[in-house]
Design a protein around this motif. Structure first.
Motif, PDB file in Angstrom:
ATOM      1  N   TYR A  36       0.853  -1.182   0.000  1.00  0.00           N
ATOM      2  CA  TYR A  36       0.000   0.000   0.000  1.00  0.00           C
ATOM      3  C   TYR A  36       0.892   1.237   0.000  1.00  0.00           C
ATOM      4  N   GLN A  38       0.954   5.518   0.662  1.00  0.00           N
ATOM      5  CA  GLN A  38       0.240   6.649   1.262  1.00  0.00           C
ATOM      6  C   GLN A  38       1.026   7.929   0.977  1.00  0.00           C
ATOM      7  N   ASN A  41      -0.829  13.424   3.399  1.00  0.00           N
ATOM      8  CA  ASN A  41      -2.216  13.883   3.602  1.00  0.00           C
ATOM      9  C   ASN A  41      -3.236  13.156   2.730  1.00  0.00           C
ATOM     10  N   GLU A  42      -2.863  11.985   2.259  1.00  0.00           N
ATOM     11  CA  GLU A  42      -3.784  11.181   1.463  1.00  0.00           C
ATOM     12  C   GLU A  42      -4.108   9.877   2.181  1.00  0.00           C
ATOM     13  N   ALA A  43      -5.131   9.188   1.683  1.00  0.00           N
ATOM     14  CA  ALA A  43      -5.472   7.873   2.212  1.00  0.00           C
ATOM     15  C   ALA A  43      -4.521   6.831   1.630  1.00  0.00           C
ATOM     16  N   PRO A  44      -4.171   5.800   2.392  1.00  0.00           N
ATOM     17  CA  PRO A  44      -3.406   4.685   1.807  1.00  0.00           C
ATOM     18  C   PRO A  44      -4.214   4.041   0.686  1.00  0.00           C
ATOM     19  N   LYS A  45      -3.509   3.601  -0.359  1.00  0.00           N
ATOM     20  CA  LYS A  45      -4.210   2.905  -1.431  1.00  0.00           C
ATOM     21  C   LYS A  45      -3.357   1.748  -1.929  1.00  0.00           C
ATOM     22  N   LEU A  87       4.817   7.194   1.713  1.00  0.00           N
ATOM     23  CA  LEU A  87       5.032   6.132   2.709  1.00  0.00           C
ATOM     24  C   LEU A  87       4.520   4.830   2.119  1.00  0.00           C
ATOM     25  N   PHE A  89       3.757   0.774   2.648  1.00  0.00           N
ATOM     26  CA  PHE A  89       3.510  -0.281   3.630  1.00  0.00           C
ATOM     27  C   PHE A  89       3.424  -1.633   2.931  1.00  0.00           C
ATOM     28  N   GLY A 104       3.573  -3.931   7.964  1.00  0.00           N
ATOM     29  CA  GLY A 104       4.906  -3.555   8.391  1.00  0.00           C
ATOM     30  C   GLY A 104       4.902  -2.122   8.888  1.00  0.00           C
ATOM     31  N   ALA A 105       6.040  -1.692   9.434  1.00  0.00           N
ATOM     32  CA  ALA A 105       6.139  -0.352  10.020  1.00  0.00           C
ATOM     33  C   ALA A 105       6.129   0.755   8.971  1.00  0.00           C
ATOM     34  N   GLY A 106       6.380   0.385   7.740  1.00  0.00           N
ATOM     35  CA  GLY A 106       6.373   1.381   6.669  1.00  0.00           C
ATOM     36  C   GLY A 106       7.763   1.891   6.339  1.00  0.00           C
TER      37      GLY A 106
END
Lengths: 113, 114
Positions: A36, A38, A41-45, A87, A89, A104-106
């Motif tokens: 994923y 991110q 300021n956005e949603a994860p996708k 970011l 993930f 995971g922590a990213g």
């Protein structure tokens, strides 16, 4: 229990260079792996997903191959762009079971001009 | 396409306060989730709901309650805010509960506790 390890917290690269973000996992079941992304300021996708061993999956220039022998699902791109700064993930689910993802922590990827 | 709307975007609370976060989705998805995002710790599942009026605890449910009174909405309550707590709460939905389905996320509610 299940776990996902992303070893790099921050990766800084110059535009145009290749990148590999590491992801390894532990599970006693058949794995389903996801990446994923991110942006700020956005949603994860969802970027990529796979449950097939040794098969490369690609999307938007990014690619990853699930290797069950080494429990890895590294994310790669041959030439990063400024817009790839985000970011990332890695996440794990158990194939055939409830969709309970272990993240995971990213890894934060920062691409410089 | 659809969208997940989380309200409020920012939430400032006092220690010990009960705080409620709301999430609405128009995908008509069955399954909804609440995740907590802490810097350097990834996303951790707090509660999920397979269908309307269903509630299931995730790994991080202690200190939280949830409610799914309608298919389209899923709320999360912090039962007693902890001093100096700071996190982002992400709501997500998926078509079904099965492991190969992608999650669609909202933009998050950022919580700060004074």
């Amino acid at each position: 229990g299940d776990s996902v390890t992303q070893t790099e917290g921050l990766v800084t690269l110059t535009k145009g260079l290749p990148v590999m973000l590491n992801c390894t996992y532990q599970t006693t079941y058949s794995p389903f792996l996801f990446w994923y992304v991110q942006h700020l300021n956005e949603a994860p996708k969802l970027l990529l997903k796979s449950s097939t061993d040794n098969k490369r999956t690609e999307h938007q220039g990014f690619y990853a191959t699930l290797h069950k022998s080494s429990s890895s699902f590294h994310l790669q791109k041959s030439s990063v762009q400024l817009s790839d700064s985000a970011l990332y993930f890695c996440a794990l689910s158990e194939l055939g079971s409830f969709n309970k993802l272990t993240f995971g922590a990213g890894t934060r990827l920062a691409v410089c001009p | 396409g659809g969208i997940i709307t989380q309200t409020p975007k920012f939430l400032i609370g006092q220690e010990g306060q009960k705080l409620t976060l709301k999430c609405q989705q128009n995908f008509n998805h069955d399954t909804m989730y609440w995740y907590r995002q802490d810097s350097g710790k990834g996303l951790r599942l707090i509660y999920y709901s397979i269908t309307e009026n269903d509630l299931q605890k995730g790994d991080l449910s202690e200190g939280y309650d949830a409610s799914r009174e309608k298919k389209s909405s899923f709320s999360l309550t912090v039962t007693s805010a902890q001093k100096n707590e700071m996190a982002v709460f992400l709501c997500a939905s998926s078509i079904s509960q099965f492991s190969n389905e992608r999650l669609f996320f909202g933009h998050g509610t950022k919580l700060s506790v004074l």
